[in-house]
Write a protein that holds these residues in place. Structure first.
Motif, PDB file in Angstrom:
ATOM      1  N   ASP A   1     -39.086  -0.880 -16.355  1.00 36.76           N
ATOM      2  CA  ASP A   1     -38.422   0.412 -16.316  1.00 36.76           C
ATOM      3  C   ASP A   1     -38.340   1.239 -17.668  1.00 36.76           C
ATOM      4  O   ASP A   1     -37.611   0.574 -18.562  1.00 36.76           O
ATOM      5  N   SER A   2     -39.018   2.161 -17.856  1.00 32.41           N
ATOM      6  CA  SER A   2     -39.276   2.654 -19.098  1.00 32.41           C
ATOM      7  C   SER A   2     -37.811   3.275 -19.636  1.00 32.41           C
ATOM      8  O   SER A   2     -37.587   3.436 -20.849  1.00 32.41           O
ATOM      9  N   LEU A   3     -37.041   3.845 -18.703  1.00 29.42           N
ATOM     10  CA  LEU A   3     -35.757   4.263 -19.232  1.00 29.42           C
ATOM     11  C   LEU A   3     -34.880   3.000 -19.865  1.00 29.42           C
ATOM     12  O   LEU A   3     -34.093   3.521 -20.966  1.00 29.42           O
ATOM     13  N   ILE A   4     -34.903   2.175 -19.143  1.00 25.58           N
ATOM     14  CA  ILE A   4     -33.939   1.067 -20.046  1.00 25.58           C
ATOM     15  C   ILE A   4     -34.610   0.380 -21.072  1.00 25.58           C
ATOM     16  O   ILE A   4     -33.868   0.186 -22.311  1.00 25.58           O
ATOM     17  N   SER A   5     -35.987   0.521 -21.204  1.00 19.12           N
ATOM     18  CA  SER A   5     -36.768   0.283 -22.652  1.00 19.12           C
ATOM     19  C   SER A   5     -36.450   1.238 -23.686  1.00 19.12           C
ATOM     20  O   SER A   5     -35.797   0.800 -24.737  1.00 19.12           O
ATOM     21  N   LYS A   6     -36.250   2.544 -23.220  1.00 17.32           N
ATOM     22  CA  LYS A   6     -36.124   3.347 -24.164  1.00 17.32           C
ATOM     23  C   LYS A   6     -34.344   3.448 -24.927  1.00 17.32           C
ATOM     24  O   LYS A   6     -33.986   3.645 -25.899  1.00 17.32           O
ATOM     25  N   GLN A   7     -33.528   2.868 -23.589  1.00 13.13           N
ATOM     26  CA  GLN A   7     -32.181   2.877 -24.078  1.00 13.13           C
ATOM     27  C   GLN A   7     -32.152   1.702 -25.101  1.00 13.13           C
ATOM     28  O   GLN A   7     -31.107   1.796 -26.086  1.00 13.13           O
ATOM     29  N   LEU A   8     -32.574   0.715 -24.855  1.00 16.16           N
ATOM     30  CA  LEU A   8     -32.401  -0.532 -25.565  1.00 16.16           C
ATOM     31  C   LEU A   8     -32.947  -0.336 -26.999  1.00 16.16           C
ATOM     32  O   LEU A   8     -32.391  -0.451 -27.933  1.00 16.16           O
ATOM     33  N   CYS A   9     -34.097   0.441 -27.186  1.00 15.35           N
ATOM     34  CA  CYS A   9     -34.621   0.810 -28.390  1.00 15.35           C
ATOM     35  C   CYS A   9     -33.557   1.914 -29.145  1.00 15.35           C
ATOM     36  O   CYS A   9     -33.507   1.485 -30.318  1.00 15.35           O
ATOM     37  N   GLU A  10     -33.203   2.645 -28.601  1.00 15.71           N
ATOM     38  CA  GLU A  10     -32.037   3.563 -29.100  1.00 15.71           C
ATOM     39  C   GLU A  10     -30.720   2.760 -29.575  1.00 15.71           C
ATOM     40  O   GLU A  10     -30.242   3.093 -30.701  1.00 15.71           O
ATOM     41  N   TYR A  11     -30.362   1.854 -28.593  1.00 15.84           N
ATOM     42  CA  TYR A  11     -29.091   0.979 -29.183  1.00 15.84           C
ATOM     43  C   TYR A  11     -29.547   0.105 -30.266  1.00 15.84           C
ATOM     44  O   TYR A  11     -28.649  -0.215 -31.112  1.00 15.84           O
ATOM     45  N   ILE A  12     -30.683  -0.323 -30.243  1.00 13.23           N
ATOM     46  CA  ILE A  12     -31.021  -1.351 -31.332  1.00 13.23           C
ATOM     47  C   ILE A  12     -31.217  -0.470 -32.638  1.00 13.23           C
ATOM     48  O   ILE A  12     -30.693  -0.886 -33.706  1.00 13.23           O
ATOM     49  N   GLN A  13     -31.961   0.628 -32.664  1.00 11.09           N
ATOM     50  CA  GLN A  13     -31.710   1.309 -33.942  1.00 11.09           C
ATOM     51  C   GLN A  13     -30.447   1.785 -34.333  1.00 11.09           C
ATOM     52  O   GLN A  13     -30.239   1.830 -35.390  1.00 11.09           O
ATOM     53  N   ASP A  14     -29.766   2.337 -33.404  1.00 13.55           N
ATOM     54  CA  ASP A  14     -28.253   2.984 -33.863  1.00 13.55           C
ATOM     55  C   ASP A  14     -27.688   1.676 -34.389  1.00 13.55           C
ATOM     56  O   ASP A  14     -26.760   1.836 -35.352  1.00 13.55           O
ATOM     57  N   TYR A  15     -27.749   0.421 -34.123  1.00 10.95           N
ATOM     58  CA  TYR A  15     -27.011  -0.603 -34.469  1.00 10.95           C
ATOM     59  C   TYR A  15     -27.325  -0.891 -35.927  1.00 10.95           C
ATOM     60  O   TYR A  15     -26.361  -1.133 -36.799  1.00 10.95           O
ATOM     61  N   PHE A  16     -28.393  -0.937 -35.960  1.00  6.45           N
ATOM     62  CA  PHE A  16     -29.025  -1.440 -37.340  1.00  6.45           C
ATOM     63  C   PHE A  16     -28.755   0.067 -38.452  1.00  6.45           C
ATOM     64  O   PHE A  16     -28.433  -0.349 -39.885  1.00  6.45           O
ATOM     65  N   LYS A  17     -28.666   1.176 -37.811  1.00 12.15           N
ATOM     66  CA  LYS A  17     -28.475   2.402 -38.819  1.00 12.15           C
ATOM     67  C   LYS A  17     -26.973   2.300 -39.346  1.00 12.15           C
ATOM     68  O   LYS A  17     -26.459   2.576 -40.277  1.00 12.15           O
ATOM     69  N   HIS A  18     -25.860   1.834 -38.147  1.00  8.03           N
ATOM     70  CA  HIS A  18     -24.603   1.878 -38.388  1.00  8.03           C
ATOM     71  C   HIS A  18     -24.042   0.575 -39.238  1.00  8.03           C
ATOM     72  O   HIS A  18     -23.112   0.743 -39.963  1.00  8.03           O
ATOM     73  N   THR A  19     -24.962  -0.322 -39.443  1.00  6.94           N
ATOM     74  CA  THR A  19     -24.517  -1.494 -40.262  1.00  6.94           C
ATOM     75  C   THR A  19     -25.315  -1.293 -41.571  1.00  6.94           C
ATOM     76  O   THR A  19     -25.401  -2.429 -42.323  1.00  6.94           O
ATOM     77  N   ASN A  20     -26.027  -0.225 -41.719  1.00  7.72           N
ATOM     78  CA  ASN A  20     -26.741   0.111 -42.928  1.00  7.72           C
ATOM     79  C   ASN A  20     -27.749  -0.962 -43.386  1.00  7.72           C
ATOM     80  O   ASN A  20     -28.009  -1.549 -44.596  1.00  7.72           O
ATOM     81  N   ALA A  21     -28.488  -1.453 -42.403  1.00  8.20           N
ATOM     82  CA  ALA A  21     -29.427  -2.524 -42.395  1.00  8.20           C
ATOM     83  C   ALA A  21     -30.826  -1.928 -42.101  1.00  8.20           C
ATOM     84  O   ALA A  21     -30.856  -0.862 -41.094  1.00  8.20           O
ATOM     85  N   ASN A  22     -32.098  -2.492 -42.306  1.00  9.11           N
ATOM     86  CA  ASN A  22     -33.393  -2.010 -42.162  1.00  9.11           C
ATOM     87  C   ASN A  22     -33.542  -2.503 -40.838  1.00  9.11           C
ATOM     88  O   ASN A  22     -33.377  -3.681 -40.538  1.00  9.11           O
ATOM     89  N   CYS A  23     -34.051  -1.444 -40.030  1.00  4.37           N
ATOM     90  CA  CYS A  23     -34.335  -2.004 -38.426  1.00  4.37           C
ATOM     91  C   CYS A  23     -35.678  -2.609 -38.421  1.00  4.37           C
ATOM     92  O   CYS A  23     -36.700  -2.190 -39.101  1.00  4.37           O
ATOM     93  N   PRO A  24     -35.708  -3.846 -37.833  1.00  2.00           N
ATOM     94  CA  PRO A  24     -36.889  -4.518 -37.672  1.00  2.00           C
ATOM     95  C   PRO A  24     -37.936  -3.725 -36.763  1.00  2.00           C
ATOM     96  O   PRO A  24     -37.552  -2.887 -36.160  1.00  2.00           O
ATOM     97  N   GLU A  25     -39.057  -4.280 -36.519  1.00  6.29           N
ATOM     98  CA  GLU A  25     -40.232  -3.935 -35.720  1.00  6.29           C
ATOM     99  C   GLU A  25     -39.836  -3.917 -34.264  1.00  6.29           C
ATOM    100  O   GLU A  25     -39.201  -5.259 -33.983  1.00  6.29           O
TER     101      GLU A  25
END
Length: 235
Positions: free
Chosen positions: A9-33
């Motif tokens: 499900d591409s929508l779930i994959s996209k949502q997970l990507c956004e959640y992961i990126q937001d998490y690292f952004k809010h914790t001031n950490a570099n987002c992994p690959e």
């Protein structure tokens, strides 16, 4: 670190990507690959490191339970989130020792709490320690240590692949190993709670009952409390 998503499900994959990126952004950490796959076959064919995985169950071809089981055989330290709409796969997921079970639609707050726990586990499992023997020095992950055993004057480090005779004593290892994962159950044993299969008032069975370690009766309650706290932190 590499974080992988496997969902058709591409929508779930996209949502997970956004959640992961937001998490690292809010914790001031570099987002992994972050790498996305649509089926188990392409994920298993991937040759890169697999540290944290968000895995769907119902996909074309190989299902998520089989795929996750194969990945665990290759790397027992992989942290797997099962992401599904169905509760019926929970027992199967537990058998392959997944880290968490996330339901669709995804709740962002729950995702963030579980992501924090996963990163704490990753950082703990990636701790490396040198084992100095008379023959040389071997560097291993602490998560690979099943238990430390005193055999008379000898101190043996039992790991998933080999046993090593350390030149250091039990106090050295008690001081060196992370306290949230390791517990001295007896003067001759320091065990890794990650590898506990079951226990009673006198014995702890480790690594799917391949090994036994003594548990002093007066330490039973404190060990039980520590182990339950450890399990709670893994939920």
């Amino acid at each position: 670190m590499r974080i992988l998503i496997c969902d058709d499900d591409s929508l779930i994959s996209k949502q997970l990507c956004e959640y992961i990126q937001d998490y690292f952004k809010h914790t001031n950490a570099n987002c992994p690959e972050i790498f996305c796959f649509t089926n188990g076959e392409s994920l298993l064919a991937d040759q890169g490191e697999k540290d944290i995985l968000f895995l769907d169950v119902e996909m074309p071809g190989l299902n998520g339970i089989y795929t996750g089981s194969e990945l665990k055989k290759r790397n027992n330290n992989i942290i797997i989130f099962i992401v599904t709409s169905y509760l019926k796969y929970l027992d199967d997921a537990m058998r392959i020792q997944v880290f968490r079970y996330l339901f669709k639609p995804l709740d962002k707050k729950r995702f963030e709490n579980n992501m924090k726990d996963a990163l704490n586990l990753y950082n703990t499992s990636m701790i490396k320690l040198p084992i100095e023997t008379k023959q040389g020095v071997h560097t291993i992950l602490t998560s690979d240590i099943i238990f430390v055993e005193a055999q008379g004057r000898r101190v043996i480090i039992h790991t998933e692949k080999n046993d090593y005779e350390s030149i250091h004593n039990m106090k050295y290892w008690l001081d060196s190993l992370p306290r949230n994962n390791f517990f001295q159950t007896h003067r001759s044993f320091i065990i890794n709670m990650e590898h506990v299969s079951n226990f009673d008032h006198s014995l702890i069975h480790l690594a799917e009952n391949q090994y036994d370690a003594y548990l002093t009766r007066r330490k039973y309650k404190s060990f039980k409390d520590a182990y339950l706290l450890y399990l709670e932190s893994m939920r």
